[in-house]
Enzyme design. Structure first.
Site, PDB file in Angstrom:
ATOM      1  N   ASP A   1      47.691  38.341  46.110  1.00 42.56           N
ATOM      2  CA  ASP A   1      46.502  39.123  46.468  1.00 42.56           C
ATOM      3  C   ASP A   1      46.773  40.624  46.363  1.00 42.56           C
ATOM      4  OD1 ASP A   1      43.863  39.402  47.272  1.00 42.56           O
ATOM      5  OD2 ASP A   1      44.370  39.479  49.403  1.00 42.56           O
TER       6      ASP A   1
ATOM      7  N   ASN B   1      36.287  32.109  44.692  1.00 39.82           N
ATOM      8  CA  ASN B   1      36.270  33.326  43.864  1.00 39.82           C
ATOM      9  C   ASN B   1      35.084  33.378  42.884  1.00 39.82           C
ATOM     10  OD1 ASN B   1      39.901  33.671  43.799  1.00 39.82           O
ATOM     11  ND2 ASN B   1      38.422  34.785  45.059  1.00 39.82           N
TER      12      ASN B   1
HETATM   13  C1  IPE Z   1      42.851  34.581  47.775  1.00 41.59           C
HETATM   14  O1  IPE Z   1      42.514  35.907  47.679  1.00 41.59           O
HETATM   15  C2  IPE Z   1      42.714  33.919  46.444  1.00 41.59           C
HETATM   16  C3  IPE Z   1      43.654  34.328  45.421  1.00 41.59           C
HETATM   17  C4  IPE Z   1      44.639  35.168  45.548  1.00 41.59           C
HETATM   18  C5  IPE Z   1      43.475  33.698  44.152  1.00 41.59           C
HETATM   19  P1  IPE Z   1      41.055  36.446  48.026  1.00 41.59           P
HETATM   20  O2  IPE Z   1      41.092  37.897  47.754  1.00 41.59           O
HETATM   21  O3  IPE Z   1      40.037  35.642  47.288  1.00 41.59           O
HETATM   22  O4  IPE Z   1      40.930  36.118  49.579  1.00 41.59           O
HETATM   23  P2  IPE Z   1      39.973  36.747  50.682  1.00 41.59           P
HETATM   24  O5  IPE Z   1      38.581  36.712  50.130  1.00 41.59           O
HETATM   25  O6  IPE Z   1      40.441  38.138  50.944  1.00 41.59           O
HETATM   26  O7  IPE Z   1      40.170  35.876  51.883  1.00 41.59           O
HETATM   27  C1  IPE Z   2      43.858  38.576  43.869  1.00 44.69           C
HETATM   28  O1  IPE Z   2      43.542  39.914  43.891  1.00 44.69           O
HETATM   29  C2  IPE Z   2      43.479  37.923  42.570  1.00 44.69           C
HETATM   30  C3  IPE Z   2      42.304  37.036  42.655  1.00 44.69           C
HETATM   31  C4  IPE Z   2      41.711  36.660  43.733  1.00 44.69           C
HETATM   32  C5  IPE Z   2      41.791  36.544  41.382  1.00 44.69           C
HETATM   33  P1  IPE Z   2      42.125  40.429  44.373  1.00 44.69           P
HETATM   34  O2  IPE Z   2      41.225  40.491  43.181  1.00 44.69           O
HETATM   35  O3  IPE Z   2      41.618  39.606  45.490  1.00 44.69           O
HETATM   36  O4  IPE Z   2      42.471  41.892  44.848  1.00 44.69           O
HETATM   37  P2  IPE Z   2      41.941  42.617  46.156  1.00 44.69           P
HETATM   38  O5  IPE Z   2      42.254  41.728  47.311  1.00 44.69           O
HETATM   39  O6  IPE Z   2      40.468  42.810  45.977  1.00 44.69           O
HETATM   40  O7  IPE Z   2      42.700  43.898  46.188  1.00 44.69           O
HETATM   41 MG    MG Z   3      41.830  39.734  47.519  1.00 46.26          MG
END
Ligand code: IPE
Ligand code: IPE
Ligand code: MG
Length: 247
Positions: A20, A68
């Site tokens: 993340d 997502n």
């Molecule tokens: C979790 O991250 C999913 C992945 C890293 C693929 P998110 O960014 O989707 O999680 P939340 O929404 O902050 O809980």
């Molecule tokens: C994790 O990074 C990757 C996916 C969930 C695909 P994020 O896209 O959630 O990055 P932040 O949390 O918004 O910084």
């Molecule tokens: Mg994230």
């Protein structure tokens, strides 16, 4: 903190990572979120090699959650496109380095092109044994539990015969031991529907490090934290056992 009992290996067999922080990493650089995801793929490839070098047998990473899809459609489609690019850019090297790739998650909703790329990645690494890389894509822990129950029902498992081991045999990661170490980068302290069933007794490590910056230093720090933990699985602490036995 209690000493690690001699029976618990210092190096985890199975590491799971919620990758993340890509979006925030890009934002800090005034770049589009996609740029963060792109750098995130490089961080993943680095981490696979670093884990293999350290003797970790299984690495499972969260790449795209069941939730997502709620993101703007441009971000979703750019992530799908990135997977295709990543497979064509890195698969040969990973395959040559002994990495076995598997994809866990619901494939029904992704495009034919993506399904074919996943199939190709799995087929061309099928005989590799150095490290098992499982990429959780369109994966959710709740989805996994439901799909396992469905499979068990279709197979005709009777309610009285359904125990934890049987249900586990239908789960997406049935080929792997439960994760010993569960790492989340990006500073959030939550599981976000990752391995709900499998992480029951995983050691959790949360780090502020944003995923594109994750490297060997962060990995070794998480491994060092893991090595200091005492895993009890519900039993009494090792120190209490010594007191009880009078030694
Ligand atoms: C979790 O991250 C999913 C992945 C890293 C693929 P998110 O960014 O989707 O999680 P939340 O929404 O902050 O809980
Ligand atoms: C994790 O990074 C990757 C996916 C969930 C695909 P994020 O896209 O959630 O990055 P932040 O949390 O918004 O910084
Ligand atoms: Mg994230």
């Amino acid at each position: 903190m209690a000493e690690r009992p001699a029976s618990a290996p210092a190096v985890p067999r199975h590491v799971a990572i919620v990758m993340d922080g890509n979006g925030r990493w890009a934002k800090k650089r005034h770049m589009p979120r996609f740029f963060g995801h792109k750098q995130g793929v490089d961080a993943l490839v680095r981490t696979v090699h670093a884990c293999a070098d350290r003797g970790i047998e299984y690495l499972t990473v969260f790449a795209f959650s069941s939730e997502n899809w709620k993101r703007p459609s441009e971000e979703v489609s750019s992530l799908m496109g990135l997977v295709l690019v990543a497979v064509s850019k890195y698969l040969a090297k990973l395959a040559g380095d002994g990495v076995r790739v598997r994809i866990v998650g619901d494939r029904a909703q992704v495009s034919d092109k993506l399904r074919q790329a996943w199939q190709h990645a799995e087929d061309s690494t099928r005989h590799n044994t150095k490290i098992h890389l499982s990429v959780a894509f369109n994966y959710g822990g709740r989805w996994d539990i439901v799909q396992a129950c469905r499979q068990a029902m279709v197979a005709g498992v009777k309610p009285e015969d359904l125990d934890e081991a049987t249900l586990n045999s239908y789960m997406a990661l049935s080929y792997a031991p439960d994760p010993d170490l569960f790492i989340r980068t990006g500073g959030e302290v939550r599981i976000s529907n990752f391995l709900l069933w499998q992480a029951a007794y995983s050691e959790l490590v949360f780090t502020e490090c944003l995923w594109p910056e994750f490297g060997t230093e962060e990995l070794d720090s998480a491994l060092a934290q893991y090595a200091r933990r005492e895993r009890r699985f519900g039993a009494v602490p090792a120190a209490a056992e010594l007191v009880a036995s009078g030694s």
